[in-house]
Design an enzyme around this catalytic site. Sequence first.
Site, short mmCIF file in Angstrom:
data_model
loop_
_atom_site.label_atom_id
_atom_site.label_comp_id
_atom_site.label_asym_id
_atom_site.label_seq_id
_atom_site.Cartn_x
_atom_site.Cartn_y
_atom_site.Cartn_z
N ASP A 158 0.86 -1.19 0.00
CA ASP A 158 0.00 0.00 0.00
C ASP A 158 0.90 1.24 0.00
O ASP A 158 1.37 1.68 1.05
CB ASP A 158 -0.92 0.00 1.21
CG ASP A 158 -2.03 1.05 1.09
OD1 ASP A 158 -2.98 0.81 0.34
OD2 ASP A 158 -1.92 2.10 1.75
N GLU A 160 2.30 5.09 -0.28
CA GLU A 160 1.90 6.47 0.00
C GLU A 160 2.59 7.34 -1.03
O GLU A 160 3.75 7.10 -1.39
CB GLU A 160 2.28 6.89 1.42
CG GLU A 160 1.56 6.13 2.51
CD GLU A 160 0.04 6.25 2.43
OE1 GLU A 160 -0.46 7.35 2.10
OE2 GLU A 160 -0.65 5.24 2.68
N ASP A 258 -2.67 1.48 -6.55
CA ASP A 258 -1.27 1.28 -6.17
C ASP A 258 -0.43 0.81 -7.35
O ASP A 258 0.68 1.33 -7.56
CB ASP A 258 -1.19 0.27 -5.02
CG ASP A 258 -1.76 0.83 -3.73
OD1 ASP A 258 -1.02 1.53 -3.02
OD2 ASP A 258 -2.94 0.59 -3.46
N HIS A 317 -3.27 6.00 6.94
CA HIS A 317 -2.49 6.59 5.86
C HIS A 317 -0.99 6.47 6.08
O HIS A 317 -0.21 7.09 5.34
CB HIS A 317 -2.89 8.03 5.60
CG HIS A 317 -4.33 8.18 5.20
ND1 HIS A 317 -4.83 7.68 4.01
CD2 HIS A 317 -5.38 8.74 5.86
CE1 HIS A 317 -6.13 7.94 3.95
NE2 HIS A 317 -6.49 8.58 5.05
N ASP A 322 -1.25 0.76 7.08
CA ASP A 322 -2.36 0.39 6.18
C ASP A 322 -2.17 -1.03 5.65
O ASP A 322 -3.11 -1.83 5.61
CB ASP A 322 -2.42 1.37 5.00
CG ASP A 322 -3.14 2.66 5.36
OD1 ASP A 322 -3.66 2.77 6.48
OD2 ASP A 322 -3.15 3.58 4.51
#
Length: 372
Positions: A158, A160, A258, A317, A322
Amino acid sequence: MPISSGARGHVGYGVDTSIRWFPEGGRKLYMPLSSKVNSYLQRYLYCHPEAKNRCFDRHSEVKQRCRLDGQDDDNKKTTTGSSDFSDPVYKEISLTNGYINRMSRDELRAKLAEFKLDTRGVKDVLKKRLKNYYKKEKLMQKQPTNEDNYYDYICVIDFEATCEEGNQPEFTHEIIEFPIVLLNTRTLEIEDTFQRYVKPEINPQLSEFCINLTGISQALVDKADEFPKVLQDAVDWMEQKQLGSRYSYSILTDGSWDMSKFLNIQCRVNRLRYPSFAKKWINIRKAYGNFYKVPRSQTKLSTMLEKLGMDYDGRPHSGLDDSKNIARIAIRMLQDGCELRVNERLHGGLLLSVSSSAPIEGAPVPQMPKLR
């Protein structure tokens, strides 16, 4: 002549199903067509019986040919008990499912506790859990399952990425955190984690919105490596785990972005080819919705956790936190009998779906992609 309600005449450029239609050489219909026929083809066949007879003859011929072909196929195939839905075990499963559907939430929880199963979650989740438990038990009694063809590991990723409040369409998102959570599908435990921060190139200065959302400070990305070095580190880590060589594995993400967006854009920014090991993945949102039969609006990370009776663990986040929470959802789904499998892929830069009937194939050995 324009057709209007109540008019009589030949049909010109359209069909008003409220009129009486008198086609030349055809029958007369003395009632509104909407109550008699519901498509142009049906109207045509009704008014031209000879055409209908030809269609019927052709349909019968094709149907007979298919039936003969099917008989030939049946003679060639060796059917197995597990694919024969006339087996009494499936009737027993169906009756059990009907009984479970009539159970209250308290009755469901009591029965799950009796089998030492998790009792958390909303009623629909509890029903699904109990149904899959009974189904698995019955089918295993009939024919033991072979788990050797399933992934040994699932890599939950995941990312960012850089962002701004409002996120204008022309804004380029760059990955600033690269996490991997390694989930062992045999033990249903998180076995290891990988995490690196990434220094952005196009927008090196993070927005206040991005810092507050992700918890990633400017200092963290300033001292981090650029994406190609971080990707190489991730590849090396996966190779050390013998993924794709000794152990089969698949990528799992929370949605499509993603891989299809963030990783795709980042590879273009750094003029890298898209890595082959990330071309197919499990979209857990899609898998969750299909398995628990819930609408897309109920497949956000926080909602999935809530419906499964779990709280978010960590900082929302944060890429690593996550990923850990997504792994917790995957574990619960596997416990409930869901066979998480690849359902999306990237081909030529386009996001495509993968059929649920496609064979289970692990991702290839991770390799650092070449420059474009």
